[in-house]
Write a protein that holds these residues in place. Structure first.
Motif, PDB file in Angstrom:
ATOM      1  N   ILE A  27      -7.524  -0.874   6.477  1.00  0.00           N
ATOM      2  CA  ILE A  27      -6.903  -0.191   5.346  1.00  0.00           C
ATOM      3  C   ILE A  27      -6.092  -1.178   4.508  1.00  0.00           C
ATOM      4  N   VAL A  28      -5.271  -1.966   5.171  1.00  0.00           N
ATOM      5  CA  VAL A  28      -4.372  -2.879   4.458  1.00  0.00           C
ATOM      6  C   VAL A  28      -5.142  -4.045   3.852  1.00  0.00           C
ATOM      7  N   GLY A  29      -6.056  -4.622   4.613  1.00  0.00           N
ATOM      8  CA  GLY A  29      -6.808  -5.779   4.137  1.00  0.00           C
ATOM      9  C   GLY A  29      -6.005  -7.056   4.317  1.00  0.00           C
ATOM     10  N   ARG A  36      -3.426  -3.091  -2.347  1.00  0.00           N
ATOM     11  CA  ARG A  36      -3.138  -3.433  -3.750  1.00  0.00           C
ATOM     12  C   ARG A  36      -4.284  -3.003  -4.668  1.00  0.00           C
ATOM     13  N   ARG A  37      -5.521  -3.261  -4.242  1.00  0.00           N
ATOM     14  CA  ARG A  37      -6.678  -2.888  -5.054  1.00  0.00           C
ATOM     15  C   ARG A  37      -6.738  -1.377  -5.257  1.00  0.00           C
ATOM     16  N   LEU A  38      -6.529  -0.614  -4.182  1.00  0.00           N
ATOM     17  CA  LEU A  38      -6.550   0.851  -4.290  1.00  0.00           C
ATOM     18  C   LEU A  38      -5.411   1.356  -5.173  1.00  0.00           C
ATOM     19  N   GLU A  39      -4.233   0.769  -5.030  1.00  0.00           N
ATOM     20  CA  GLU A  39      -3.090   1.186  -5.853  1.00  0.00           C
ATOM     21  C   GLU A  39      -3.362   0.926  -7.331  1.00  0.00           C
ATOM     22  N   GLU A  40      -3.916  -0.260  -7.634  1.00  0.00           N
ATOM     23  CA  GLU A  40      -4.203  -0.597  -9.031  1.00  0.00           C
ATOM     24  C   GLU A  40      -5.349   0.245  -9.589  1.00  0.00           C
ATOM     25  N   THR A  41      -6.394   0.417  -8.808  1.00  0.00           N
ATOM     26  CA  THR A  41      -7.563   1.171  -9.263  1.00  0.00           C
ATOM     27  C   THR A  41      -7.228   2.628  -9.549  1.00  0.00           C
ATOM     28  N   HIS A  42      -6.449   3.238  -8.655  1.00  0.00           N
ATOM     29  CA  HIS A  42      -6.195   4.671  -8.762  1.00  0.00           C
ATOM     30  C   HIS A  42      -4.813   5.021  -9.323  1.00  0.00           C
ATOM     31  N   ALA A  73      -8.305   8.006  -3.978  1.00  0.00           N
ATOM     32  CA  ALA A  73      -7.849   6.887  -3.156  1.00  0.00           C
ATOM     33  C   ALA A  73      -8.008   7.212  -1.678  1.00  0.00           C
ATOM     34  N   ALA A  74      -7.651   8.437  -1.286  1.00  0.00           N
ATOM     35  CA  ALA A  74      -7.787   8.858   0.110  1.00  0.00           C
ATOM     36  C   ALA A  74      -9.250   8.840   0.527  1.00  0.00           C
ATOM     37  N   GLN A  75     -10.131   9.312  -0.330  1.00  0.00           N
ATOM     38  CA  GLN A  75     -11.557   9.336  -0.013  1.00  0.00           C
ATOM     39  C   GLN A  75     -12.094   7.926   0.184  1.00  0.00           C
TER      40      GLN A  75
END
Length: 148
Positions: A27-29, A36-42, A73-75
């Motif tokens: 999850i964290v990477g 960070r990618r998920l936060e920025e994307t969504h 983001a959850a999906q």
């Protein structure tokens, strides 16, 4: 076989519950790059917190953004987690060793044939990869687009 990830949703956040500690890194990477990618994307904020009742589990809190963005983001997180699926109603006589090998290498899944009548065929990997491998194994259809 791998259970669904329970979710709690409120007006301003969505929480994925009971994520096993072995999936923390997925999850964290590396260096937090996935989060960070998920936060920025969504357009959301994500926080992983250890579950105080069961220390081998984490809860992922997703806040900010719209409810639709939090769900997206959850999906994406859920689809990246490994699962093991038991496939009932599969006629093992129709499965060919070559198809099983092809499914494993093409879709990055592990295929486990049953050793007894009580067991079921199992596919392990990411959910979408397992779906594609299942389609190839059972229906003989390669779900990837053919090259033009």
């Amino acid at each position: 076989v791998s259970g669904e990830i329970p979710q709690l949703q409120s007006a301003d956040k969505l929480v994925l519950l009971d994520i096993h500690y072995r999936n923390y890194g997925r999850i964290v990477g590396r260096g937090g790059e996935n989060v960070r990618r998920l936060e920025e994307t969504h357009g959301v904020m994500m926080t992983l917190v250890q579950n105080q009742n069961a220390l081998q589990f984490y809860n992922l809190k997703i806040s900010g953004g719209s409810p639709a963005k939090r769900r997206a983001a959850a999906q994406e997180v859920i689809e990246g987690l490994p699962v093991t699926i038991e496939c009932s109603n599969v006629d093992l006589r129709q499965l060919r060793h070559l198809k099983m090998r092809s499914s494993e290498t093409e879709f990055f899944v592990s295929v486990r044939r049953p050793m007894s009548r009580d067991e079921k065929l199992q596919l392990s990997g990411r959910i979408n990869d397992c779906r594609k491998a299942f389609d190839l194994l059972v229906n003989g259809r390669d779900p990837r687009p053919s090259p033009k």
